[in-house]
Design an enzyme around this catalytic site. Structure first.
Site, PDB file in Angstrom:
ATOM      1  N   HIS A  79     -50.111  84.073  21.463  1.00  0.00           N
ATOM      2  CA  HIS A  79     -48.964  84.036  22.318  1.00  0.00           C
ATOM      3  C   HIS A  79     -48.353  85.226  22.279  1.00  0.00           C
ATOM      4  O   HIS A  79     -48.123  86.101  21.481  1.00  0.00           O
ATOM      5  CB  HIS A  79     -48.316  82.743  21.990  1.00  0.00           C
ATOM      6  CG  HIS A  79     -47.488  83.081  20.897  1.00  0.00           C
ATOM      7  ND1 HIS A  79     -46.189  83.705  20.476  1.00  0.00           N
ATOM      8  CD2 HIS A  79     -47.620  82.543  19.517  1.00  0.00           C
ATOM      9  CE1 HIS A  79     -45.797  83.577  19.474  1.00  0.00           C
ATOM     10  NE2 HIS A  79     -46.553  82.942  18.541  1.00  0.00           N
ATOM     11  N   ASP A  81     -45.079  85.752  23.775  1.00  0.00           N
ATOM     12  CA  ASP A  81     -43.549  85.695  23.664  1.00  0.00           C
ATOM     13  C   ASP A  81     -43.068  85.695  22.416  1.00  0.00           C
ATOM     14  O   ASP A  81     -43.705  85.592  21.233  1.00  0.00           O
ATOM     15  CB  ASP A  81     -43.076  84.238  24.261  1.00  0.00           C
ATOM     16  CG  ASP A  81     -43.711  82.806  23.375  1.00  0.00           C
ATOM     17  OD1 ASP A  81     -44.973  82.982  23.298  1.00  0.00           O
ATOM     18  OD2 ASP A  81     -43.167  82.028  23.178  1.00  0.00           O
ATOM     19  N   ASP A 112     -45.766  88.148  14.787  1.00  0.00           N
ATOM     20  CA  ASP A 112     -45.812  86.866  15.606  1.00  0.00           C
ATOM     21  C   ASP A 112     -45.268  87.319  17.069  1.00  0.00           C
ATOM     22  O   ASP A 112     -44.289  87.162  17.201  1.00  0.00           O
ATOM     23  CB  ASP A 112     -44.616  86.019  14.895  1.00  0.00           C
ATOM     24  CG  ASP A 112     -44.645  84.705  15.315  1.00  0.00           C
ATOM     25  OD1 ASP A 112     -45.577  84.314  16.188  1.00  0.00           O
ATOM     26  OD2 ASP A 112     -43.782  83.864  15.079  1.00  0.00           O
ATOM     27  N   GLU A 146     -44.730  79.870  23.763  1.00  0.00           N
ATOM     28  CA  GLU A 146     -45.268  79.027  22.709  1.00  0.00           C
ATOM     29  C   GLU A 146     -44.075  79.038  21.630  1.00  0.00           C
ATOM     30  O   GLU A 146     -43.998  78.056  21.144  1.00  0.00           O
ATOM     31  CB  GLU A 146     -46.388  79.898  21.752  1.00  0.00           C
ATOM     32  CG  GLU A 146     -46.986  79.056  20.672  1.00  0.00           C
ATOM     33  CD  GLU A 146     -46.178  79.416  19.292  1.00  0.00           C
ATOM     34  OE1 GLU A 146     -46.671  78.524  18.404  1.00  0.00           O
ATOM     35  OE2 GLU A 146     -45.267  80.216  19.243  1.00  0.00           O
ATOM     36  N   GLU A 147     -43.108  80.042  21.478  1.00  0.00           N
ATOM     37  CA  GLU A 147     -42.060  79.881  20.403  1.00  0.00           C
ATOM     38  C   GLU A 147     -41.079  78.705  20.948  1.00  0.00           C
ATOM     39  O   GLU A 147     -40.298  78.188  20.157  1.00  0.00           O
ATOM     40  CB  GLU A 147     -41.206  81.084  20.539  1.00  0.00           C
ATOM     41  CG  GLU A 147     -41.878  82.357  20.159  1.00  0.00           C
ATOM     42  CD  GLU A 147     -42.215  82.013  18.424  1.00  0.00           C
ATOM     43  OE1 GLU A 147     -41.817  81.220  17.846  1.00  0.00           O
ATOM     44  OE2 GLU A 147     -43.024  83.167  17.777  1.00  0.00           O
ATOM     45  N   GLU A 172     -52.680  83.753  15.468  1.00  0.00           N
ATOM     46  CA  GLU A 172     -51.379  84.071  14.713  1.00  0.00           C
ATOM     47  C   GLU A 172     -51.540  84.410  13.456  1.00  0.00           C
ATOM     48  O   GLU A 172     -52.637  84.316  12.935  1.00  0.00           O
ATOM     49  CB  GLU A 172     -51.032  82.348  14.435  1.00  0.00           C
ATOM     50  CG  GLU A 172     -50.385  81.953  15.806  1.00  0.00           C
ATOM     51  CD  GLU A 172     -48.906  81.716  16.060  1.00  0.00           C
ATOM     52  OE1 GLU A 172     -48.191  82.560  15.507  1.00  0.00           O
ATOM     53  OE2 GLU A 172     -48.632  80.903  16.842  1.00  0.00           O
ATOM     54  N   HIS A 370     -40.574  85.860  12.411  1.00  0.00           N
ATOM     55  CA  HIS A 370     -39.097  85.446  12.899  1.00  0.00           C
ATOM     56  C   HIS A 370     -37.995  86.186  11.860  1.00  0.00           C
ATOM     57  O   HIS A 370     -37.038  85.818  12.032  1.00  0.00           O
ATOM     58  CB  HIS A 370     -38.706  83.900  13.016  1.00  0.00           C
ATOM     59  CG  HIS A 370     -39.728  83.126  13.980  1.00  0.00           C
ATOM     60  ND1 HIS A 370     -39.535  81.823  14.261  1.00  0.00           N
ATOM     61  CD2 HIS A 370     -40.747  83.494  14.466  1.00  0.00           C
ATOM     62  CE1 HIS A 370     -40.648  81.355  14.907  1.00  0.00           C
ATOM     63  NE2 HIS A 370     -41.156  82.381  15.252  1.00  0.00           N
TER      64      HIS A 370
HETATM   65 ZN   LIG Z   1     -46.410  82.611  16.447  1.00  0.00          ZN
END
Ligand SMILES: [Zn+2]
Length: 397
Positions: A79, A81, A112, A146-147, A172, A370
């Site tokens: 992903h 985003d 991520d 996705e987030e 991921e 994150h």
């Molecule tokens: Zn992710």
């Protein structure tokens, strides 16, 4: 190591700087969920430059690059985003700088998880250079949103774009381990309606905050007795928000609502999780609702799904897991760690809903996802680019 694996490692090394620079370019473009347009155009450009057979952007904004034209289909997903930066004071470097230094690429999204796509662009370039001609179609997918709603992009790819792979690799972060599952999750509201009365005479009313509070204490106890799975761990539930309403601050509250974050282990489903809460709140007059997600993609398309993200796992002996283990062993001469993610991924729909087997293999340490000071080792990117290319050859079609 056989000749082909040696050649793949050589090429992955040769393109070390190319991979790091491609990732740096992606990181410099801020790409929050539903705002991925610019980063997607850059990923598309990189795939075209790497010589993919065909590259396009679908209605939801996913970038799809194809190599090969066989009956069986492998998809490699990452992903594009990212989450926001958080407090800038916690960062020791510019989160959007994409700085390449001391063997790392620095910035939000390096782990991520734009590092995965940067690595798979290079693997596509390697396949081209090797003159890939196996009877296999590979879709390399830079997915969106996705987030905000894991798996939504794959609901779109499967149902609207007609892409139905036989196998999927999620890129991921796995610290270069081969991952084979994670817990599912869901979000629910429980609402209570009371009766308002003057605050000077509470006995005339029915306070919704008391109703919700009694339920909240029962939910705390429920968390202790949820199921346990040897591989995935325990199911869990917590209350993430408590909202109430009252006609005045001098009145009995007539509405209260709990927002529940439920993590589902093996054997727990939407139905079983809803039932548990209903059993607690029925006598208190509460109503349970599974929430829906619906947002406008950057393309303008509004698309959504229920906020139920099913649990999934593959057995360790599954052919796809073992192909991952073998590929890693052939390339690097050791066995990879076979494990699970703590967080959730797009495989909630791919495997959890559509039953398509997925494994995870990606650069970077999940602990930095994150978090401030996110950075990925360039060695990881190089190894991942070699892995994806070698996997394609190892896979029995
Ligand atoms: Zn992710």
């Amino acid at each position: 190591m056989d000749k082909l694996d040696t050649k793949i490692i050589e090429l992955a090394e040769k393109y070390r700087d190319y991979t790091a620079e491609n990732l740096s370019k992606l990181v410099k473009i801020k790409s929050l969920s539903t705002e991925e347009k610019e980063v997607q155009l850059e990923l598309k450009r990189q795939m075209e430059e790497a010589g993919f057979d065909e590259v396009w952007i679908d209605g939801l904004g996913n970038v799809i690059g194809r190599i090969g034209k066989g009956k069986k289909i492998l998809a490699i997903d990452g992903h594009m985003d990212t989450v926001d930066m958080g407090a800038l004071d916690n960062w020791n470097f510019d989160p959007l700088g994409g700085e390449i230094k001391d063997g790392f690429v620095h910035g939000r999204g390096t782990v991520d998880q734009e590092g995965g796509p940067a690595a798979f662009v290079t693997s596509g370039k390697i396949l081209n250079e090797l003159g890939f001609d196996k009877d296999l179609t590979i879709y390399f997918i830079g997915s969106v949103m996705e987030e905000d709603c894991d798996g939504l992009c794959w609901k779109y790819l499967i149902e609207e774009e007609g892409i139905k792979p036989d196998w999927v690799i999620s890129t991921e972060p796995t610290n270069l381990g081969v991952y084979r599952g994670h817990r599912g999750r869901m979000e629910m509201h429980v609402s209570f309606t009371g009766v308002s009365a003057h605050g000077s005479a509470p006995e005339r009313g029915k306070n919704a905050i008391y109703m919700a509070s009694k339920a909240a204490l029962e939910i705390e106890k429920l968390n202790e007795r949820l199921k346990y799975d040897d591989f995935l761990g325990k199911g869990s539930i917590t209350i993430s928000e408590f909202v109430s309403e009252s006609p005045s601050l001098c009145a009995v509250a007539d509405f209260a609502r709990l927002h529940l974050d439920r993590r589902l282990t093996w054997g727990e489903t939407k139905e079983s999780a809803v039932k548990e809460i209903e059993n607690i709140v029925a006598k208190l007059g509460g109503k349970v609702k599974v929430l829906d997600y619906s947002e406008k993609a950057y393309t303008g398309l509004e698309y959504g799904m229920e906020k139920y993200y099913p649990t999934w796992k593959l057995p360790e002996e599954h052919e796809l897991v073992q192909t991952g283990v073998k590929t890693f062993n052939n390339l690097f001469g050791t066995k990879p760690k076979v494990d699970k993610w703590t967080f959730s991924t797009n495989a909630v729909t791919i495997t959890g809903i559509y039953g398509i087997p997925t494994i995870g293999f990606g650069p970077g340490n999940e602990l930095l996802a994150h978090a401030p000071n996110e950075k990925v080792m360039i060695d990881d990117l190089v190894k991942a680019s070699a892995f994806y290319a070698a996997f394609v050859y190892e896979l029995k079609t």
